[in-house]
Design a protein around this motif. Structure first.
Motif, PDB file in Angstrom:
ATOM      1  N   THR A   9       0.835  -1.209   0.000  1.00  9.78           N
ATOM      2  CA  THR A   9       0.000   0.000   0.000  1.00  9.78           C
ATOM      3  C   THR A   9       0.862   1.249   0.000  1.00  9.78           C
ATOM      4  N   MET A  10       1.915   1.238   0.810  1.00 16.20           N
ATOM      5  CA  MET A  10       2.794   2.405   0.887  1.00 16.20           C
ATOM      6  C   MET A  10       3.456   2.680  -0.461  1.00 16.20           C
ATOM      7  N   PHE A  11       3.949   1.632  -1.111  1.00 21.44           N
ATOM      8  CA  PHE A  11       4.597   1.820  -2.416  1.00 21.44           C
ATOM      9  C   PHE A  11       3.592   2.287  -3.465  1.00 21.44           C
ATOM     10  N   THR A  12       2.364   1.782  -3.397  1.00 19.55           N
ATOM     11  CA  THR A  12       1.321   2.236  -4.325  1.00 19.55           C
ATOM     12  C   THR A  12       1.031   3.720  -4.120  1.00 19.55           C
ATOM     13  N   VAL A  13       0.952   4.127  -2.874  1.00 18.03           N
ATOM     14  CA  VAL A  13       0.719   5.538  -2.544  1.00 18.03           C
ATOM     15  C   VAL A  13       1.846   6.408  -3.079  1.00 18.03           C
ATOM     16  N   LEU A  14       3.076   5.951  -2.911  1.00 16.29           N
ATOM     17  CA  LEU A  14       4.231   6.736  -3.374  1.00 16.29           C
ATOM     18  C   LEU A  14       4.251   6.857  -4.899  1.00 16.29           C
ATOM     19  N   LEU A  15       3.817   5.798  -5.589  1.00 15.28           N
ATOM     20  CA  LEU A  15       3.863   5.792  -7.057  1.00 15.28           C
ATOM     21  C   LEU A  15       2.735   6.605  -7.691  1.00 15.28           C
ATOM     22  N   PHE A  16       1.551   6.567  -7.084  1.00 12.03           N
ATOM     23  CA  PHE A  16       0.375   7.097  -7.781  1.00 12.03           C
ATOM     24  C   PHE A  16      -0.292   8.287  -7.103  1.00 12.03           C
ATOM     25  N   THR A  17       0.255   8.768  -6.016  1.00 12.83           N
ATOM     26  CA  THR A  17      -0.324   9.948  -5.370  1.00 12.83           C
ATOM     27  C   THR A  17       0.760  10.985  -5.124  1.00 12.83           C
ATOM     28  N   LYS A  18       0.342  12.148  -4.653  1.00  9.38           N
ATOM     29  CA  LYS A  18       1.279  13.241  -4.364  1.00  9.38           C
ATOM     30  C   LYS A  18       1.608  13.326  -2.880  1.00  9.38           C
ATOM     31  N   ILE A  19       1.194  12.318  -2.113  1.00  7.98           N
ATOM     32  CA  ILE A  19       1.493  12.324  -0.683  1.00  7.98           C
ATOM     33  C   ILE A  19       3.001  12.266  -0.474  1.00  7.98           C
ATOM     34  N   ARG A  20       3.496  13.107   0.428  1.00  7.08           N
ATOM     35  CA  ARG A  20       4.940  13.163   0.686  1.00  7.08           C
ATOM     36  C   ARG A  20       5.448  11.818   1.169  1.00  7.08           C
ATOM     37  N   ALA A  21       6.691  11.501   0.785  1.00 11.00           N
ATOM     38  CA  ALA A  21       7.272  10.206   1.128  1.00 11.00           C
ATOM     39  C   ALA A  21       7.372  10.019   2.634  1.00 11.00           C
ATOM     40  N   ASP A  22       7.760  11.076   3.374  1.00 14.82           N
ATOM     41  CA  ASP A  22       7.910  10.923   4.818  1.00 14.82           C
ATOM     42  C   ASP A  22       6.564  10.635   5.481  1.00 14.82           C
ATOM     43  N   VAL A  23       5.499  11.244   4.976  1.00 18.04           N
ATOM     44  CA  VAL A  23       4.162  10.991   5.517  1.00 18.04           C
ATOM     45  C   VAL A  23       3.753   9.533   5.255  1.00 18.04           C
ATOM     46  N   ALA A  24       4.053   9.027   4.044  1.00 16.96           N
ATOM     47  CA  ALA A  24       3.719   7.641   3.697  1.00 16.96           C
ATOM     48  C   ALA A  24       4.457   6.657   4.608  1.00 16.96           C
ATOM     49  N   PHE A  25       5.743   6.909   4.840  1.00 19.14           N
ATOM     50  CA  PHE A  25       6.519   6.020   5.702  1.00 19.14           C
ATOM     51  C   PHE A  25       6.039   6.093   7.152  1.00 19.14           C
ATOM     52  N   LEU A  26       5.735   7.309   7.614  1.00 21.37           N
ATOM     53  CA  LEU A  26       5.247   7.462   8.982  1.00 21.37           C
ATOM     54  C   LEU A  26       3.909   6.742   9.143  1.00 21.37           C
ATOM     55  N   GLY A  27       3.053   6.835   8.117  1.00 18.77           N
ATOM     56  CA  GLY A  27       1.779   6.119   8.150  1.00 18.77           C
ATOM     57  C   GLY A  27       1.980   4.620   8.226  1.00 18.77           C
ATOM     58  N   ALA A  28       2.951   4.109   7.464  1.00 17.96           N
ATOM     59  CA  ALA A  28       3.240   2.669   7.478  1.00 17.96           C
ATOM     60  C   ALA A  28       3.727   2.228   8.858  1.00 17.96           C
ATOM     61  N   ILE A  82      13.859  13.593   4.397  1.00 20.60           N
ATOM     62  CA  ILE A  82      14.691  12.463   3.966  1.00 20.60           C
ATOM     63  C   ILE A  82      15.030  11.565   5.162  1.00 20.60           C
ATOM     64  N   LEU A  83      15.356  12.170   6.301  1.00 24.08           N
ATOM     65  CA  LEU A  83      15.677  11.379   7.485  1.00 24.08           C
ATOM     66  C   LEU A  83      14.488  10.519   7.907  1.00 24.08           C
ATOM     67  N   MET A  84      13.285  11.066   7.782  1.00 31.84           N
ATOM     68  CA  MET A  84      12.087  10.304   8.126  1.00 31.84           C
ATOM     69  C   MET A  84      11.950   9.078   7.212  1.00 31.84           C
ATOM     70  N   VAL A  85      12.248   9.257   5.925  1.00 32.11           N
ATOM     71  CA  VAL A  85      12.191   8.146   4.973  1.00 32.11           C
ATOM     72  C   VAL A  85      13.233   7.087   5.343  1.00 32.11           C
ATOM     73  N   PHE A  86      14.446   7.527   5.699  1.00 26.85           N
ATOM     74  CA  PHE A  86      15.496   6.582   6.069  1.00 26.85           C
ATOM     75  C   PHE A  86      15.098   5.794   7.319  1.00 26.85           C
ATOM     76  N   ALA A  87      14.582   6.514   8.327  1.00 28.57           N
ATOM     77  CA  ALA A  87      14.174   5.848   9.567  1.00 28.57           C
ATOM     78  C   ALA A  87      13.038   4.863   9.290  1.00 28.57           C
ATOM     79  N   GLY A  88      12.083   5.275   8.466  1.00 27.79           N
ATOM     80  CA  GLY A  88      10.977   4.392   8.105  1.00 27.79           C
ATOM     81  C   GLY A  88      11.450   3.158   7.367  1.00 27.79           C
ATOM     82  N   SER A  89      12.460   3.324   6.519  1.00 31.43           N
ATOM     83  CA  SER A  89      13.003   2.190   5.768  1.00 31.43           C
ATOM     84  C   SER A  89      13.593   1.145   6.709  1.00 31.43           C
ATOM     85  N   VAL A  90      14.305   1.610   7.733  1.00 32.89           N
ATOM     86  CA  VAL A  90      14.890   0.688   8.711  1.00 32.89           C
ATOM     87  C   VAL A  90      13.794  -0.097   9.423  1.00 32.89           C
ATOM     88  N   VAL A  91      12.715   0.575   9.809  1.00 30.90           N
ATOM     89  CA  VAL A  91      11.609  -0.075  10.520  1.00 30.90           C
ATOM     90  C   VAL A  91      10.918  -1.102   9.624  1.00 30.90           C
TER      91      VAL A  91
END
Length: 599
Positions: A22-41, A455-464
């Motif tokens: 779902t997160m990857f779909t959101v990143l590909l097809f919407t304008k939602i910021r990446a950090d928000v998508a990762f935080l949501g995940a 960017i840091l939020m995306v990195f932290a989310g990636s680790v999680v």
């Protein structure tokens, strides 16, 4: 919940799979910021019980994420003291052929990207390369893709050169208690870089020969420009024919938008001119803009009553709409962009095709080039503006001084101390950042603003996410599945995972791909009975080898607009580059780091 098994996965595993997809779909097809998508995940994994509180927020205390944050400050010191400008000035030169130009460009860029942010390096080089290409009589599109590729291939040469290397090496240290050397990927990275440079030269016919978008603002009649008639203008009350405004030097009038929003198109010679009218021309923009002088017209986003209201010190700047920009799908006229940033849109270009409507009414797309009238000291590299537009030029070039040498020395000392294992990379990075501030290579304010929290939020989310994939058994199941398909040959298994990683990273961030594939590669190596080190070095290079789509890397996005590229341009050459670099990676990694059985 854990006892419910379906297709080999428990409920927590299926929640994780659904969350990631779902997160990857959101990143590909919407304008939602990446950090928000990762935080949501992260929130979903925490609330559903997949991860406990400590695990859900472990990414924010991860050593590799902290290192990335501190390195932003170190890079700021290098940027504000003009190190990059000095290198550009002294290394590009005047090569006599395209092949030599590619080498002259790619090697310095790769060298810089080994220690600095790839995005920072490419952002600086874009404008320089465009001017350099003009001087060499080479289309910028022939050099801007190699520029972006070089930054990616150079980034893998050190652990600090690209975030996936830091993430994977950090996870490796957590699993084994043994830290990788900061130069662990240097030799395989340099080999892949050499292969990449030679491949670009060999495949140069696959590189497109496109016209630079901003050249349209100088010499083509394929673009539109909008001018406004102030209320004190002498031509008010005259007809278009009487004022001589229908066919002007360099273009023709295609539309009038009256102050009451009535649109007149086509425009007849007997159409009356009124204060507040907007005249939309198609033609050579520099010549049409002469009407500002000869007829007293202005560029404005609001009704102008007197010429004295207009700041004559304002400058014309060109920029393009970045991928993921919040401006995509909107029009300048339908937003508050001009008011918010004290800018006025003059013209819009879209890869060689005239947009037959008022520039302010154009629905913007990624890669559209904008000509903007801006304040003389506009800051374009920081804040909200930098996240929606990439400017071709920059007035913010620092002077080269003794601080240039100081910041360079600090950077070299940081790498040397870490490479020689005098102290861990995190401590080295903190000392370097502190030194940059106390020697005034950058101010405390500049240091804080340089940290990209998104960017840091995306990195932290990636680790999680990587942790969730490992904890729920997804990594082990996938690793066993790959072994069932590929057999027990370690090279085949390594190649299969690297191939999938290279493909996936074309559509998601390389940081996310690295974190997601780390547990899979680690599990596969241990299931086969081998030390994971060699497998992970190959993975580092693979997840940073995204050449086939412009969305595969932020640096591709930086050159996409300035190069006038189409999506397919990256596929034509990038598909072959992916396969070539994958083969080179597997060959050299296993040569330098032979597979070692687990003790």
């Amino acid at each position: 919940m854990e006892s419910i098994i379906f297709l080999g996965f428990n409920l927590y595993a299926w929640i994780t799979i659904a969350t990631v997809l779902t997160m990857f779909t959101v990143l590909l097809f919407t304008k939602i910021r990446a950090d928000v998508a990762f935080l949501g995940a992260i929130g979903v994994l925490f609330v559903t019980g997949v991860l406990d509180a400590k695990e859900a927020f472990s990414g924010f205390s991860s050593t590799s994420v902290v290192v990335i944050g501190v390195l932003f400050v170190v890079v700021a010191g290098l940027t504000y003291t003009g190190v990059l400008q000095w290198i550009v000035k002294h290394l590009l030169g005047q090569p006599s052929s395209y092949s030599k130009a590619v080498v002259r460009l790619m090697l310095p860029v790769a060298g810089l990207s080994s220690f600095l942010s790839n995005t920072t390096v490419v952002a600086l080089f874009v404008g320089i390369v465009k001017m350099w290409a003009k001087k060499l009589n080479i289309s910028p599109s022939k050099l801007l893709i190699p520029l972006s590729y070089a930054s990616g291939m150079g980034g893998v040469c050190t652990l600090i050169g690209t975030p996936p290397n830091l993430i994977i090496s950090g996870l490796y240290a957590d699993q084994t208690g043994s830290a990788m050397n900061v130069l662990a990927t240097m030799l395989p990275g340099l080999f892949c870089l050499a292969v990449g440079v030679l491949s670009i030269i060999a495949l140069r016919r696959l590189l497109p020969d496109r016209k630079a978008p901003e050249a349209a603002f100088e010499s083509t009649s394929d673009y539109t420009v909008e001018l406004l008639i102030p209320s004190d203008n002498d031509y008010i009350g005259q007809t278009v024919g009487e004022a001589g405004l229908h066919q002007v030097r360099g273009g023709s009038l295609i539309e009038i938008v009256h102050f009451d929003k009535e649109v007149i198109s086509p425009v007849a010679d007997d159409e009356l001119l009124m204060g507040g009218d907007r005249l939309v021309y198609a033609g050579q923009i520099d010549e049409i803009l002469d009407l500002k002088k000869t007829h007293g017209f202005v560029n404005a986003d609001h009704h102008v009553f007197k010429m004295s209201e207009v700041d004559n010190n304002r400058q014309l700047r060109t920029a393009y709409v970045t991928f993921g920009s919040s401006m995509i799908g909107t029009s300048i006229g339908g937003s508050t962009f001009e008011k918010d940033h004290n800018m006025t849109l003059v013209a819009v270009a879209r890869r060689g095709k005239r947009i037959a409507q008022s520039p302010r009414e154009v629905t913007l797309q990624a890669g559209d080039t904008l000509l903007l009238e801006c304040p003389p000291k506009l800051q374009v590299n920081t804040g909200e503006l930098s996240s929606v537009l990439q400017f071709f030029d920059s007035n913010e070039l620092p002077n080269i001084s003794k601080k240039t040498l100081i910041s360079t020395t600090i950077m070299i000392a940081m790498v040397a101390l870490s490479a020689l294992n005098v102290m861990p990379l995190l401590q080295c990075a903190f000392l370097a950042a502190f030194a940059m501030v106390i020697t005034r290579c950058c101010s405390l304010d500049q240091a804080m603003k340089s940290i990209n929290w998104e960017i840091l939020m995306v990195f932290a989310g990636s680790v999680v996410l990587g942790l969730a994939i490992e904890k729920t058994g997804i990594a082990q199941r996938l690793a066993i599945g790959i072994l069932d398909v590929c057999g027990t040959n370690p090279i085949v298994v390594m190649a299969a995972i690297c191939l999938v990683g290279t493909f996936i990273t074309e559509f998601i961030s390389n940081t996310a791909a690295g974190a997601m594939f780390f547990p899979i590669m680690y599990q596969a190596a241990t299931e086969l009975g081998y030390e994971p080190y060699t497998f992970l070095i190959a993975l580092m290079i693979s997840v940073s080898s995204s050449f086939a789509t412009p969305i595969g890397s932020p640096t591709h996005m930086l050159v996409y607009g300035p190069g006038g590229y189409r999506f397919s341009d990256f596929i034509r050459i990038g598909f072959w580059m992916n396969l070539i670099i994958l083969a080179a990676n597997l060959f050299i990694t296993n040569m330098i780091y032979p597979l070692t059985p687990l003790q």
